[in-house]
Write an enzyme that holds these catalytic residues in place. Sequence first.
Site, PDB file in Angstrom:
ATOM      1  N   GLY A 178       0.781  -1.151  -0.019  1.00  0.00           N
ATOM      2  CA  GLY A 178      -0.031  -0.120   0.069  1.00  0.00           C
ATOM      3  C   GLY A 178       0.894   1.278   0.006  1.00  0.00           C
ATOM      4  N   SER A 265       4.890  -5.286  -2.577  1.00  0.00           N
ATOM      5  CA  SER A 265       4.794  -4.108  -3.007  1.00  0.00           C
ATOM      6  C   SER A 265       5.573  -3.257  -1.733  1.00  0.00           C
ATOM      7  CB  SER A 265       3.350  -3.643  -3.107  1.00  0.00           C
ATOM      8  OG  SER A 265       3.231  -2.255  -3.674  1.00  0.00           O
TER       9      SER A 265
END
Length: 570
Positions: A178, A265
Amino acid sequence: MPALPSRAAIARQPAGRHRTVSSLLSSIVGITLTTAILTATPLAHASADAIHPGHGAQASTLVRTTLGPIIGRDEGRSSGTYSWLGIPYAEPPVGHLRWRPPEPHRSWKEVRRAQRYGSGCTQPGRFFSPSPNGPFYDLSVRDGLQQPVGEEDCLTLNVFRPATSKRNLPVVFFIHGGSNVVGYSADPMYDGRELAKRAQAVVVTVNYRVGIFGWLNAEGLGDGDPLSTSGNFGTLDLIEALRFVDRNARRFGGDSHNISVMGQSAGAVDVWSLLVSPLARGMVDKAIPLSGGLSTAKVANARAYADRVIQAAESDYPSSGMRGVDLLRSLSADDLVRVLVKHKLDATPAVIADGTVIPSDPYAVLESGADRDVPVLAGNTLEEGKLFGSSIGAHKPSDYDRFTLQYSFDPDEPGALTVSDLLKDQYLPVDKPGGWNDAAAALTESIFTGINRDSLDALARSGNRSLYHYRFDWNQEPAPFDQVYGAVHAIDLPFVFHNFGRNVFSYAFSRQNRPGRLELSDLMIAGVRSFLTTGSPQHRGLGRTWDRWPASLVVDADDQHVHLGSVTDG
């Protein structure tokens, strides 16, 4: 119970593991899975200091952690797992603890229920944020877009394990993605039950401070404390959570000497940061960074960002009578998020190469050989950049409308939706020169594959010979999503966790593509299971050799069957 270190002690700790005392006490006096879950013995008979929960059927999930006793969820019959949710590992980072290193949570004596997820950390709402209603994924997520969601009191973790008598299971410590700005451990993609059962592992998912609450290097913070001055509060949260897992792994039936840190991520960026941080030295046995490499912000850039935040807050609250960090501390978490969104300052620089928590030259640490013996299984999706169309203005609908459309889309009844409904004309057709495919490929290389290559190559130069990589090519979504998203960033996560229920990628999973994707998920989890136990993802089901980096195993499937290939990077 072992004494918990102070912040000053943390800064002075040597590089080795913090295991000997806690592991010994765990095995001798702790109420562990050895005496409770693993032997199916009622906890009241397990030891002299046993707790009586008053719910005999739940005694199988009663565990004494180093902080206190907790009771979880016994889903042995339904899912084949035990789970403990919302375990606090640090004091709420509120009031005077905002922008301070995490304080170990105060201990408790009474049995604490660990059966509900803790709140996600305060953040500006985006696609991968929790609902404004709590740590849930539902249609209300769209109503929180660009609004404050989550809570400051959020430092909790979740533990999942098979409902069996096995002990010394490998441990997976998963860090959500995120952009280090949003995300939460209760995202249904990260439900650890299936991975725990199929990989025969203890799976941990963790909340950590994100955005400005997790990374802020501002003048006036710290009062000379190098950990506070660093600005790396989110990184310090992860280290504190990892320390809790290190001390308590055996109590959940895990092996404290086999902890694999996995992240996706920004979570993968955080995995790499833990590899180079001297404060986490020795606590990472294996690493699984997916779609992310070693990436840090310079102190000067982080300080310039903090100055802009302060200027924005001062312009919005001119009559407050406060300035600088004092003003930021006085604002509620939600008001602070509103300032960031209003002034477009919610893209926080992270992780900060401050020289204390994160080395000033982190790549030099990778190349030094300090992590030569840490096996790494990395991964990327083929079309990572297709998640980031908003960054180049490629999406036709607003984020609100796009979320609604994707949430409501029935992959078994696709209807008349077309690519031109979702992408602007300048990017169509998608395969023209300069079209959507080319634009997304440029994003993939500049944001993801380039930094992944640099990170793995640096480790290879250190002498590490246990480096593996996969490229995820699955793009069997119903039209038009096969062209709009395809093998997009993060779509490998439902395969790694075997979670194909309602989540942000639900539009992709149809009855038609079910046989192929389930076979691919099984194959990928088998690779993870092998890696957790041996340090290599090689397993018999592949039917071929998984070569080491710079080779990549290409994993793909049509609607019915898996297809594997190989490419060489580097």
